[in-house]
Enzyme design. Structure first.
Site, PDB file in Angstrom:
ATOM      1  CG  ASP A 140     -10.452   0.220  -5.800  1.00  0.00           C
ATOM      2  OD1 ASP A 140      -9.400   0.066  -6.618  1.00  0.00           O
ATOM      3  OD2 ASP A 140     -10.752   1.227  -5.223  1.00  0.00           O
ATOM      4  CG  ASP A 166      -7.206   0.366  -3.040  1.00  0.00           C
ATOM      5  OD1 ASP A 166      -6.018  -0.451  -2.753  1.00  0.00           O
ATOM      6  OD2 ASP A 166      -6.942   1.171  -4.141  1.00  0.00           O
ATOM      7  NE  ARG A 219       0.017   1.715  -4.613  1.00  0.00           N
ATOM      8  CZ  ARG A 219      -0.598   2.472  -5.418  1.00  0.00           C
ATOM      9  NH1 ARG A 219      -1.997   2.311  -5.563  1.00  0.00           N
ATOM     10  NH2 ARG A 219      -0.127   3.677  -6.030  1.00  0.00           N
TER      11      ARG A 219
END
Length: 325
Positions: A140, A166, A219
């Site tokens: 990430d 995230d 997302r």
């Protein structure tokens, strides 16, 4: 408005950045991070967070350190106590690097860059990440788990192996604001698993505002369990799969956003995850679908100022991303 306060502080931030750049040049060869006496500089973070992350102060009042390489960076962000870390240059990380509690990590001017890997905000509280460019992470760009009072603001993020921002595992009271994200698939996940209700239910409350989703795929965010989650005054330009998905007990208010060339602005359910609830109001659509809403969402527990949706594109393009504070 958050945007206005940033403008008022721009002159002082520029002056501080100039001094920091000089310090960085003086210390780069020694490999030692430069420490600036706290009484000689103002608090680093520009403005204050609104939304669920309100009250996050990061390293305010603590030691101020300028870093120019990965070893300096890692030592500074993992110190105990309040620390304000100024990133002056490109930090090449080899793995996800944990950030300790009570930290402000901020780029100097346009020079602060994180590449190679990302930041792990895990099991801590009171962290600010501001004015940095993230690219090329092997995981990430920013991972947040079991953490509270986090503000992710005015960053530019692209091209991570997994997510850009995230948030998962009972994290709560977070604001993600004024970021530009581009050229990426799975952008922002909120809640990692349908089976994590015992940990996530009643948590994962996040405000996403004035972010620029620039040609991302999906997302933006994808939400589980958080209720309410507030997605407001963001600009979605050329989003290729979908904007917002509300799934698995989530309740999302999608408000005052500008959707352009986005076929599916928002919907209920995603993949194998069942539908959550979603309330949409006062959004602006240009060459985009109308979205899917349904059910009710818990009330937003804070006051906020809402820009007219038709003005959001110009406001966000002018103000989002690193180098815009």
């Amino acid at each position: 408005m958050r945007r206005t306060s940033a403008r008022f502080k721009l002159a002082s931030v520029t002056a501080v950045a100039t001094a920091v750049a000089t310090l960085g040049a003086l210390t780069a060869s020694s490999g030692t991070a430069a420490e600036v006496p706290q009484d000689t500089v103002s608090t680093l973070a520009v403005g204050t967070p609104t939304g669920f992350g309100a009250g996050t102060t990061g390293g305010a009042g603590g030691t101020t350190v300028t870093v120019t390489n990965a070893s300096q960076f890692t030592e500074a962000v993992q110190r105990s106590g309040a620390v304000e870390v100024r990133v002056n240059g490109t930090i090449q990380l080899s793995s996800m690097t944990k950030v300790a509690a009570n930290k402000t990590v901020i780029g100097v001017g346009n020079n602060g860059r994180i590449t190679g890997s990302g930041l792990n905000i895990s099991g801590v509280s009171n962290v600010i990440i501001q004015n940095l460019t993230f690219s090329g992470s092997n995981d990430d760009a920013i991972n947040i788990e079991r953490s509270t009072r986090v503000w992710i603001d005015h960053n530019t993020l692209t091209n991570a192996y997994d997510g850009l921002v995230d948030i998962k595992r009972a994290s709560d009271n977070i604001t993600v604001s004024w970021n530009r994200v581009y050229g990426h698939d799975k952008t922002m996940l909120l809640g990692h698993d349908d089976g994590n209700a015992s940990e996530d239910r009643g948590k994962l409350r996040v405000s996403y505002h004035h972010n620029w989703f620039d040609g991302t795929n999906q997302r933006n965010p994808r939400v589980r369990f958080g209720n309410p989650v507030h997605v407001y005054n963001n600009y979605y330009g050329g989003v290729t799969s979908y904007g917002v998905a509300s799934t698995k007990e989530a309740g999302v208010l999608v408000e005052g956003n500008y959707f352009e060339n986005t076929r599916d602005p928002f919907h209920l359910g995603e993949g194998s995850s069942p539908a959550g609830t979603l309330v949409a109001r006062n959004n602006h659509f240009v060459n985009s679908g109308s979205g899917q809403a349904g059910g009710s969402v818990n009330g937003i527990p804070y006051s906020y100022s809402l820009d007219a949706a038709s003005n959001v594109k110009s406001i966000v393009q002018a103000g989002a991303g690193a180098g815009k504070i």
